[in-house]
Design an enzyme around this catalytic site. Structure first.
Site, PDB file in Angstrom:
ATOM      1  N   TYR A  37       0.860  -1.180   0.000  1.00 14.98           N
ATOM      2  CA  TYR A  37       0.000   0.000   0.000  1.00 14.98           C
ATOM      3  C   TYR A  37       0.892   1.223   0.000  1.00 14.98           C
ATOM      4  O   TYR A  37       1.830   1.305   0.792  1.00 14.98           O
ATOM      5  CB  TYR A  37      -0.881  -0.020   1.256  1.00 14.98           C
ATOM      6  CG  TYR A  37      -1.769   1.189   1.436  1.00 14.98           C
ATOM      7  CD1 TYR A  37      -2.913   1.363   0.648  1.00 14.98           C
ATOM      8  CD2 TYR A  37      -1.501   2.151   2.401  1.00 14.98           C
ATOM      9  CE1 TYR A  37      -3.739   2.464   0.819  1.00 14.98           C
ATOM     10  CE2 TYR A  37      -2.328   3.248   2.580  1.00 14.98           C
ATOM     11  CZ  TYR A  37      -3.442   3.399   1.792  1.00 14.98           C
ATOM     12  OH  TYR A  37      -4.266   4.485   1.974  1.00 14.98           O
ATOM     13  N   ASP A  78       9.354   2.800  -0.836  1.00 13.31           N
ATOM     14  CA  ASP A  78       8.363   3.449   0.025  1.00 13.31           C
ATOM     15  C   ASP A  78       8.718   3.084   1.462  1.00 13.31           C
ATOM     16  O   ASP A  78       8.383   2.007   1.949  1.00 13.31           O
ATOM     17  CB  ASP A  78       6.958   2.963  -0.350  1.00 13.31           C
ATOM     18  CG  ASP A  78       5.883   3.535   0.572  1.00 13.31           C
ATOM     19  OD1 ASP A  78       6.233   4.087   1.637  1.00 13.31           O
ATOM     20  OD2 ASP A  78       4.690   3.403   0.237  1.00 13.31           O
ATOM     21  N   LYS A  94       5.274   9.307   8.491  1.00 19.09           N
ATOM     22  CA  LYS A  94       5.094   8.737   9.838  1.00 19.09           C
ATOM     23  C   LYS A  94       6.118   9.217  10.865  1.00 19.09           C
ATOM     24  O   LYS A  94       6.004  10.314  11.378  1.00 19.09           O
ATOM     25  CB  LYS A  94       5.052   7.219   9.734  1.00 19.09           C
ATOM     26  CG  LYS A  94       3.841   6.751   8.886  1.00 19.09           C
ATOM     27  CD  LYS A  94       3.477   5.330   9.107  1.00 19.09           C
ATOM     28  CE  LYS A  94       2.469   4.796   8.108  1.00 19.09           C
ATOM     29  NZ  LYS A  94       1.078   4.957   8.487  1.00 19.09           N
TER      30      LYS A  94
HETATM   31  N1  HOZ Z   1      -0.490   3.075   6.312  1.00 13.38           N
HETATM   32  C1  HOZ Z   1      -1.464   3.132   7.354  1.00 13.38           C
HETATM   33  C2  HOZ Z   1      -2.147   1.820   7.511  1.00 13.38           C
HETATM   34  N2  HOZ Z   1      -1.343   0.757   7.170  1.00 13.38           N
HETATM   35  C3  HOZ Z   1      -2.374   4.250   7.124  1.00 13.38           C
HETATM   36  C4  HOZ Z   1      -3.391   4.432   8.147  1.00 13.38           C
HETATM   37  C5  HOZ Z   1      -4.688   4.775   7.530  1.00 13.38           C
HETATM   38  O1  HOZ Z   1      -4.945   4.404   6.379  1.00 13.38           O
HETATM   39  O2  HOZ Z   1      -5.465   5.400   8.232  1.00 13.38           O
END
Ligand code: HOZ
Length: 464
Positions: free
Chosen positions: A174, A269, A297
């Site tokens: 993702y 990423d 983050k």
């Molecule tokens: N990358 C985060 C979840 N794996 C993002 C958190 C979200 O989508 O709120």
């Protein structure tokens, strides 16, 4: 019955503040989630799904989201006054734990001078320098406001730099919610079983080639077929959004070699892994350099931030130096930058990552031993302080094997732990994060409660 009238009452071992400032298990008390349930009903009327990001909903684990009022060290406090040991850590940023005094002090000090200028500042230069020192493949870096923005921008830059359009991504990875990347994505997209997202025209993902994570042969074939049309390969060097899936050594090395050979920009990423698996991220840990790196983050210490950077000649295509446009009103926001600098300074204290590794390794090893001792088939993937307990005998090496995990079991485990004061990600396909605020006390308590929950799950299994 309206959910607002349901009061979920459970037995929770309460925790109390110690002289060290954190919290330890104390007596057993009765708690409920009535205020959270009430807020959820209000939220449902004005916010889609009652949450501001889909993974916050408890849809795949059952129950309603818990509404948080405060965070302190390794703990979350909710609107009903319950306390939880937190392994979500705001989905990764809080490597120092909640409300770390140095981060709070830096943010307050910065706020007194103004919250945004939309102009250049000395501190953003300092943070950019810290980034280039931490990740040696980054020669120039642009600050943005989120991981989504970072990857979206990096891909535009890679396309502008190479003059090519196709991109390669991996199933279950993702990279935020930019349109071209919402193809077989992980995180909430995996949690809700969506192959793609409505609203993304087929044409937008037509140039996105999706391959299997850790499948070097698949990458070789795709590149031999489309090599000179591919602008970039974007990859989570440790996948964190299908649950944690480590790369094989050959996988990252092979990506590096193929990208070099075919003039493709290799984008790591590192929004999750940056400053998490080592100060220099996965590139330091595995000794493989990316052409471009995306961060977020931890870089913002809990405030909204993102960054993308890389080789000078690539980054020089970004406006105003070059023709690739990318901008942002709040980019380099002084509060986020101050929180980021304070966080990165704390991470450079001697022994920081060694201590984190010890805590996380203990949690992984003892959790796995407990589960196996109870005949609950599990497989725990861990890289540094990010880990996922899959309810499958494993191994878990890609999205298909991650999906063999029994998500009903994960839901039972999640609920059992929540009721005992441990807050895990409300989805199997996410990482659990250990912070520097998690001490042996929190790990002991977590293991004790995990043993109770796993034993009760086995009892349910044997009765059915
Ligand atoms: N990358 C985060 C979840 N794996 C993002 C958190 C979200 O989508 O709120």
């Amino acid at each position: 019955m309206a959910a607002s009238s349901i009061s979920i009452v459970c037995t929770l071992r309460y925790v109390d503040r110690t002289a060290s400032g954190w919290y330890t298990p104390r007596s057993v008390i009765r708690v409920n989630f009535s205020r959270s349930n009430e807020l959820y009903q209000r939220a449902l009327r004005v916010i889609p799904g009652g949450v501001n990001s889909p993974v916050r909903a408890f849809k795949s684990v059952g129950g309603n989201p818990v509404f948080i009022s405060r965070g302190e060290g390794a703990y979350l406090l909710d609107e009903d006054g319950n306390r939880f040991i937190d392994y979500v850590c705001s989905w990764g940023p809080l490597i120092l734990g909640h409300a770390h005094p140095k981060v709070i002090e830096a943010v307050c000090e910065a706020a007194r001078h103004g919250t945004s200028f939309g102009a250049a500042t000395a501190r953003e230069v300092e943070l950019a320098e810290m980034i280039t020192q931490a990740v040696s493949s980054i020669e120039k870096v642009r600050l943005v406001n989120s991981g989504t923005e970072a990857v979206m921008s990096a891909i535009r830059v890679a396309r502008g730099y190479t003059g090519r359009t196709k991109i390669i991504k991996f199933e279950g990875c993702y990279h935020g919610h930019a349109d071209p990347l919402l193809a077989k994505a992980g995180s909430g997209v995996a949690t809700f079983g969506l192959p793609d997202s409505a609203g993304v025209p087929a044409g937008v993902t037509a140039d996105t080639i999706v391959l299997r994570y850790n499948d070097t042969e698949g990458v070789r074939q795709a590149i031999s077929q489309y090599g000179n049309e591919i602008a970039c390969v974007v990859v989570e060097p440790v996948a964190g959004n299908m649950g944690v899936v480590p790369p094989t050594k050959e996988f990252l090395t092979c990506l590096r070699e193929l990208c070099d050979k075919h003039g493709i920009v290799l984008i790591f990423d590192e929004v999750i892994t940056g400053f998490r698996v080592a100060f220099g991220g996965a590139q330091e840990l595995f000794g493989v350099r990316a052409d471009m790196t995306c961060l977020g983050k931890i870089l913002g210490g809990g405030l909204p931030v993102g960054a993308y950077g890389g080789k000078r000649e690539i980054m020089d295509v970004v406006a105003p130096t070059g023709p690739v446009y990318q901008a942002g009103t709040l980019s380099g926001n002084p509060l986020a930058v101050a929180a980021g600098i304070a966080t990165l300074r704390a991470l450079q204290e001697p022994g920081f990552y060694q201590r984190l590794e010890r805590t996380a390794a203990r949690l992984e090893q003892e959790l796995t031993t407990i589960a196996r001792g109870l005949d609950v088939p599990v497989h725990c993937n861990r890289v540094g302080s990010m880990m996922t307990l899959f309810f499958t005998p494993g191994p878990v090496t890609d999205y298909a094997s991650a999906r063999t995990s029994d998500t009903n079991r994960y839901a039972q485990f999640f609920r059992g732990m929540l009721e005992r004061g441990v807050y895990l990600a409300p989805s199997q396909f996410e990482a659990a994060f250990v912070s520097a605020a998690h001490s042996d006390t929190e790990i002991d308590y977590t293991l004790e409660k995990a043993a109770e929950v796993l034993a009760s799950m086995r009892e349910i299994d044997s009765e059915s």
